[in-house]
Design a protein around this motif. Structure first.
Motif, PDB file in Angstrom:
ATOM      1  N   THR A 305       0.826  -1.207   0.000  1.00  0.00           N
ATOM      2  CA  THR A 305       0.000   0.000   0.000  1.00  0.00           C
ATOM      3  C   THR A 305       0.865   1.264   0.000  1.00  0.00           C
ATOM      4  O   THR A 305       0.566   2.233  -0.691  1.00  0.00           O
ATOM      5  CB  THR A 305      -0.949   0.008   1.220  1.00  0.00           C
ATOM      6  OG1 THR A 305      -1.512  -1.290   1.350  1.00  0.00           O
ATOM      7  CG2 THR A 305      -2.048   1.018   1.049  1.00  0.00           C
ATOM      8  N   ASP A 399      -5.672  -3.103  -6.586  1.00  0.00           N
ATOM      9  CA  ASP A 399      -5.152  -3.902  -5.488  1.00  0.00           C
ATOM     10  C   ASP A 399      -5.660  -5.332  -5.599  1.00  0.00           C
ATOM     11  O   ASP A 399      -6.769  -5.561  -6.044  1.00  0.00           O
ATOM     12  CB  ASP A 399      -5.600  -3.289  -4.153  1.00  0.00           C
ATOM     13  CG  ASP A 399      -4.780  -3.830  -2.990  1.00  0.00           C
ATOM     14  OD1 ASP A 399      -3.651  -4.302  -3.222  1.00  0.00           O
ATOM     15  OD2 ASP A 399      -5.276  -3.784  -1.844  1.00  0.00           O
ATOM     16  N   GLU A 400      -4.834  -6.257  -5.163  1.00  0.00           N
ATOM     17  CA  GLU A 400      -5.192  -7.673  -5.176  1.00  0.00           C
ATOM     18  C   GLU A 400      -5.663  -8.092  -6.558  1.00  0.00           C
ATOM     19  O   GLU A 400      -6.760  -8.563  -6.766  1.00  0.00           O
ATOM     20  CB  GLU A 400      -6.251  -7.991  -4.120  1.00  0.00           C
ATOM     21  CG  GLU A 400      -5.900  -7.522  -2.733  1.00  0.00           C
ATOM     22  CD  GLU A 400      -4.621  -8.142  -2.174  1.00  0.00           C
ATOM     23  OE1 GLU A 400      -4.094  -9.094  -2.779  1.00  0.00           O
ATOM     24  OE2 GLU A 400      -4.142  -7.653  -1.142  1.00  0.00           O
ATOM     25  N   GLY A 553      -6.393  -8.109   2.203  1.00  0.00           N
ATOM     26  CA  GLY A 553      -6.129  -6.711   2.439  1.00  0.00           C
ATOM     27  C   GLY A 553      -6.408  -6.111   3.813  1.00  0.00           C
ATOM     28  O   GLY A 553      -5.769  -5.161   4.202  1.00  0.00           O
TER      29      GLY A 553
HETATM   30 MG    MG Z   1      -2.830  -4.973   0.673  1.00  0.00          MG
END
Ligand code: MG
Ligand code: ADP
Length: 699
Positions: A305, A399-400, A553
């Motif tokens: 992040t 993300d991811e 996350g």
């Molecule tokens: Mg993460």
């Protein structure tokens, strides 16, 4: 080059042995042209080049093939859960075959007088050789030697194909006719120099040999050629994507300015070497004037992040907007809360855009994004799907990423102003897969974890150990730490799962009367979810009972224990993701895998892998091996499952060669204009772009 591909393009309907009824079924199975049929590669082979007698069978070690005749109807014995047939070879020796599975189907396959080739491992039973579940193929005395006396191909079958009697035997006949009548006009689709450089046999020879190999050597050479071919065209597509992209213009960011520098200076920790390196790589990409397409692979907890925020700060410094996309609403909300800590401070307007928002509010947000008033937008992938208009989008962070399919990725990449794209994944991918799935991207890997991290202890426990596990939880809770308890989500029955989690909630409340226990699941409204997460983040909740919504996350460093109920039901990568929710602070963390004793062998391997290692790369190699490439990424989305003959878990070496070959072409002759590449180009356009891989059209 009109006509070069005609022999491939002709419809199968008019081939000998096909006809309208079969053509329809074949079409439904994805086979409409000759090429489709030729690429309906055998699933397996039987080596019938050597057959033996029943007498020899008695002493054979290993599988063997016997040809025998079903003499009388009395020799066929049907029982409800068992089917048996007794046969005799040409010397009059008898032997027996039994089935305990697929009894109905098998038992209808035999009649008295049938000549059948059986292949399997024989055991002696009451003085007679006997095979259970042998492969078998009924022989047709009139046909050319297609069924025995050689290595024969077995084709994947389905109930639909069975209905029109498209057995392996029928496929062998139809394909035999096709090759006999048209084989000489099959074009060579690989350029000659490539074939020479990588010692590949001719295409038409390979196509004949894959279906009718003369011997094992020839079969191996055919396989290698066709695997290469398949991977080569896929890499050709990736190479073309890359070329298109590097030619397109993209926002040019300035050198890291005020915001980016201040952000890093104010972090309460020093960056890891990996973070520093990747931040540098991104800065270089985004200043180049070419579109960045970078995949950041970093194990759970490696601090991705921070890297993303640094890149977003750079976008802000350069006068652009940035979008941050998460796979679920919970995550989007978490990231939003987290990112605002950094951006509010700089008075940068930051907005959350998710499904559950009121219309009026949503309209305002969309307006602010379109006017450029809002600089940072956090949301789910609905961000790209719903035509959100940005004033000046410079960077999209996903993300991811493993939750996003290849197609979605292409959508992001080609959105509007061609923003720079940073994809982040905590599922490290073995090299062969990365080159295929992400062969069009630049890849950064962060291997090290932040320095103070301790490895997570993983304990496998059963019902018997539950009291001990609960005692350990009590100890952690007493020290002010927090706990996750996760229940599986089985897709077929979300309701049932919820019941599991809800009754878990009651159990835990009873077992820990002095602790606040909360429940989080996917069916709650986003406000409910957010408030549950907020309480847990703030430390007001001691135990959070959840379904797998916490999988990715979520970041609460004070949580030190993860209990996974029914751990045997989870996939390996999923277990590793869940475990990654703890071990995020300085304290020692533990993951308890609660599993019943009844489990499959594969589940046993998964659980043991978790106990043995914390290394995400090792976990994902094992996972890939257990599941195969298609499943690993969610079949349809990934595009990987579409390979007909290549297997990424096995063909790493051929892949490297095919990629090298393809890139040498897309660099030298991206439009496939030269004479040497023309048939290849025609094939690429005719078969690849339109039919197999719509992605190739997006650039
Ligand atoms: Mg993460
Ligand atoms: P992931 O890579 O799984 O997304 P996160 O970005 O959520 O990991 O980071 C996990 C935790 O580690 C966060 O609490 C973050 O603040 C912290 N962190 C990130 N980088 C460092 C660092 N260099 N040193 C110490 N802690 C860090």
């Amino acid at each position: 080059m009109a006509g070069a591909l005609d022999a491939f393009l002709a419809p199968v309907q008019f081939l000998k042995g096909v006809g309208p009824a079969r053509a329809e079924v074949l079409e439904a199975a994805g086979i409409s042209t000759n090429l489709d049929l030729l690429q309906y590669y055998p699933r397996r082979y039987l080596d019938r080049s050597n057959t033996c007698t029943v007498r020899e069978l008695a002493t054979a070690d290993g599988p063997a093939t016997v040809i025998a005749t079903v003499r009388a109807t009395a020799d066929i014995k049907r029982r409800p859960r068992r089917f048996e047939v007794v046969c005799e070879d040409d010397e009059g020796q008898r032997f027996r075959c039994v089935w305990f599975r697929r009894v109905n189907w098998v038992s209808s396959a035999f009649a008295s007088g049938d000549r059948v080739a059986f292949h399997g491992r024989a055991k002696m039973f009451r003085g007679q050789p006997s095979m259970s579940h042998p492969e078998f193929d009924k022989l047709d005395e009139d046909a050319p030697k297609l069924d025995t006396g050689r290595i024969i191909a077995l084709y994947p079958g389905t109930a639909e194909l069975q209905k029109v009697r498209l057995s392996s035997k029928a496929f062998r006949r139809i394909i035999f006719g096709l090759i006999r009548d048209h084989g000489l006009s099959f074009p060579e689709i690989l350029p000659d120099d490539i074939r020479e450089r990588y010692s590949l046999i001719e295409g038409r020879v390979a196509l004949r040999a894959i279906h009718f190999p003369k011997n094992q050597e020839e079969l191996d050479a055919a396989r290698r050629r066709l695997i290469f071919e398949e991977l080569f065209f896929f890499q050709l597509m990736l190479g073309k994507l890359r070329v298109t992209r590097t030619r397109a213009r993209a926002p040019r960011f300035d050198a890291p300015g005020h915001a980016a520098q201040r952000f890093i200076a104010n972090l309460p920790f020093a960056l890891t070497k990996g973070q520093e390196r990747v931040i540098g790589e991104i800065a270089a990409d985004t200043r180049s004037g070419k579109q960045m397409n970078r995949l950041l692979q970093g194990d759970v907890g490696s601090g991705k992040t921070v890297v993303a925020v640094a890149a977003m700060m750079q976008a802000i410094d350069s006068g652009y907007q940035a979008a941050f996309m998460a796979p679920t609403e919970i995550l989007a909300e978490q990231h939003y809360a987290n990112l605002r800590r950094y951006f509010d401070f700089l008075e940068v307007n930051t907005r959350l855009l998710v499904g559950g928002q009121r219309k009026q509010q949503r309209r305002e947000i969309l307006q602010d994004i379109a006017s450029g008033n809002t600089r940072i937008v956090v949301g789910t992938h609905a961000l790209i799907q719903e035509g959100v208009e940005f004033a000046r989008l410079g960077l999209t962070v996903v993300d991811e990423q493993h939750r996003f399919g290849v197609m979605q990725r292409a959508e992001i990449t080609s959105k509007g102003h061609r923003p720079h794209v940073l994809l982040m994944t905590a599922t490290p991918i073995p090299r062969s897969l990365a080159l295929t799935l992400y062969g069009d991207l630049d890849v950064s890997v962060m291997r090290e974890r932040p320095a103070h991290r301790k490895p997570i202890r993983t304990v496998l426990a059963g019902e018997k150990q539950r009291p001990q596990v609960y005692r350990a939880l009590t100890g952690e809770l007493a020290q002010g730490r927090q706990v996750y308890v996760v229940y599986p989500l089985v897709a077929e029955s979300e309701k049932l799962d919820l019941k599991d989690a809800e009754s878990g909630l009651q159990t835990l409340r009873a077992a820990f009367p002095d602790t606040t226990v909360d429940l989080l699941h996917g069916r709650m409204s986003s406000e409910q979810k957010e408030s549950v997460m907020r309480r847990f983040s703030a430390g007001e909740t001691g135990i959070l009972v959840a379904t797998t919504v916490v999988e990715v996350g979520v970041d609460v460093p004070n949580a030190t224990v993860m209990v996974i109920e029914h751990a045997e039901r989870f996939g390996l990568s999923q277990l590793h993701q869940l475990r990654g929710r703890v071990g995020r602070g300085a304290a020692e963390s533990t993951c308890y895998l609660m599993a019943g004793v009844k489990r499959t062998e594969e589940a046993g391997i998964r659980l043991q892998a978790m106990v043995d290692t914390n290394d995400g790369f090792k976990i994902s190699e094992t996972d890939l091996r257990l599941r195969g490439a298609g499943d690993f990424f969610g079949t349809k989305q990934s595009g990987v499952a579409e390979f007909r003959i290549a297997d990424l878990t096995r063909d790493g070496e051929v892949l490297t060669a095919a990629r090298e070959a393809a890139l040498s072409i897309t660099e030298a002759d991206p439009a496939f204009d030269t004479e040497a590449n023309r048939v290849m180009g025609a094939y690429y356009n005719a078969f690849y772009v339109d039919r197999r891989m719509p992605l190739a059209k997006i650039g």
